[in-house]
Design an enzyme around this catalytic site. Structure first.
Site, PDB file in Angstrom:
ATOM      1  N   THR A 270      51.134  33.752  38.973  1.00 34.50           N
ATOM      2  CA  THR A 270      50.473  34.215  40.201  1.00 34.50           C
ATOM      3  C   THR A 270      51.498  34.927  41.089  1.00 34.50           C
ATOM      4  OG1 THR A 270      48.908  32.395  40.130  1.00 34.50           O
ATOM      5  CG2 THR A 270      49.228  33.410  42.270  1.00 34.50           C
ATOM      6  N   GLY A 271      51.024  35.915  41.842  1.00 40.54           N
ATOM      7  CA  GLY A 271      51.899  36.561  42.832  1.00 40.54           C
ATOM      8  C   GLY A 271      51.923  38.064  42.657  1.00 40.54           C
ATOM      9  N   SER A 272      52.713  38.727  43.513  1.00 42.66           N
ATOM     10  CA  SER A 272      52.728  40.190  43.507  1.00 42.66           C
ATOM     11  C   SER A 272      53.439  40.748  42.272  1.00 42.66           C
ATOM     12  CB  SER A 272      53.389  40.709  44.787  1.00 42.66           C
ATOM     13  OG  SER A 272      54.688  40.173  44.928  1.00 42.66           O
TER      14      SER A 272
ATOM     15  N   LYS B 228      65.643  37.378  44.518  1.00 41.82           N
ATOM     16  CA  LYS B 228      65.255  35.992  44.195  1.00 41.82           C
ATOM     17  C   LYS B 228      66.394  35.196  43.556  1.00 41.82           C
ATOM     18  CE  LYS B 228      60.929  36.954  45.278  1.00 41.82           C
ATOM     19  NZ  LYS B 228      59.807  36.864  44.372  1.00 41.82           N
TER      20      LYS B 228
ATOM     21  N   GLU C  55      50.588  26.513  37.801  1.00 43.01           N
ATOM     22  CA  GLU C  55      51.727  27.213  37.195  1.00 43.01           C
ATOM     23  C   GLU C  55      52.583  26.228  36.405  1.00 43.01           C
ATOM     24  OE1 GLU C  55      52.251  30.778  40.503  1.00 43.01           O
ATOM     25  OE2 GLU C  55      53.411  28.966  40.739  1.00 43.01           O
TER      26      GLU C  55
END
Ligand code: 5RP
Length: 215
Positions: free
Chosen positions: A26-28, A119, A101
């Site tokens: 999940t996420g951009s 990150k 996740e």
């Protein structure tokens, strides 16, 4: 950073093989991966999704979404992260999807983590550690994790997870022993899951900067 996320996401296609069921995070960054995976939709057997958000995007591309219970063990899981340390331990859950996740990461042979260079950290903890909590235990868990860690829990007000729970973000940590902390926090009654991925770290980390790195 979005160009770096896209580059990392597209590189992850190297790990997709014909006939696979692909675990999808999940996420951009993962959104770029799903868009790239669309070109493979007739070659893969489908996807297992970690969130309603990713499910909607997968379906919009015509990629079949399967129930993990019917999919069995997966060969590949692709997901982003909020922080990655040199041992490939992660903080995840910025998008509040950490529990599913974690389940899919555990069910997968290979976990490919896709990130932009921001990150990458030496020590986890600058990004507040997300913890999914049963709603009625919110205050209890907040008190207990403050006592255990000295970190400052902050309720992510207004956010309800896909599982109907709430999120506490634990600030001011310096996580030198991620596995120990993950185990300790998992013991607190009311905690559903902890956004530390140390017991099951990533296997491969793709950093979509210039140059692109595969660790
Ligand atoms: C969602 C996550 C995401 O992987 C993490 O927040 C990174 O997101 P992005 O790719 O948007 O930077 O753990 O729960």
């Amino acid at each position: 950073m979005s160009e770096a996320k896209k580059r990392a996401a597209e590189k992850a296609l190297d790990y997709v093989e014909d006939g696979m069921i692909v675990g999808v995070g999940t996420g951009s960054t993962v959104a770029y991966f799903i868009d790239a995976l669309a070109a493979w939709k007739d070659r893969i057997a489908g996807a297992v999704s970690s969130s309603e958000q990713s499910t909607a995007r997968l379906l919009s591309h015509g990629i079949e979404v399967l129930d993990l219970n019917n999919a069995g063990r997966l060969s590949l899981y692709v997901d982003g992260a909020d922080e990655v340390d040199p041992r490939k331990c992660l903080i995840k859950g910025g998008g509040a999807a950490l529990t599913r996740e974690k389940v899919i990461a555990e069910a997968s042979e290979r976990f490919v983590c896709i990130i932009d260079p921001s990150k990458r950290v030496d020590v986890l903890g600058k990004f507040p550690l997300p913890i999914e909590v049963v709603p009625m235990a919110r205050s209890l868990v907040a008190r207990e994790i403050l006592r255990l860690t000295g970190g400052q829990p902050v309720w992510r007000d207004g956010v309800v997870t896909d599982n109907g729970n709430v999120i506490l973000d634990l600030h001011n940590l310096r996580i030198t022993e991620p596995l120990v902390l993950e185990r300790e926090l998992n013991q607190v009654p009311g905690v559903v899951s902890v956004g530390l991925f140390a017991r099951r770290p990533a296997d491969i980390v793709i950093i979509g900067g210039e140059p692109l790195l595969v660790l």
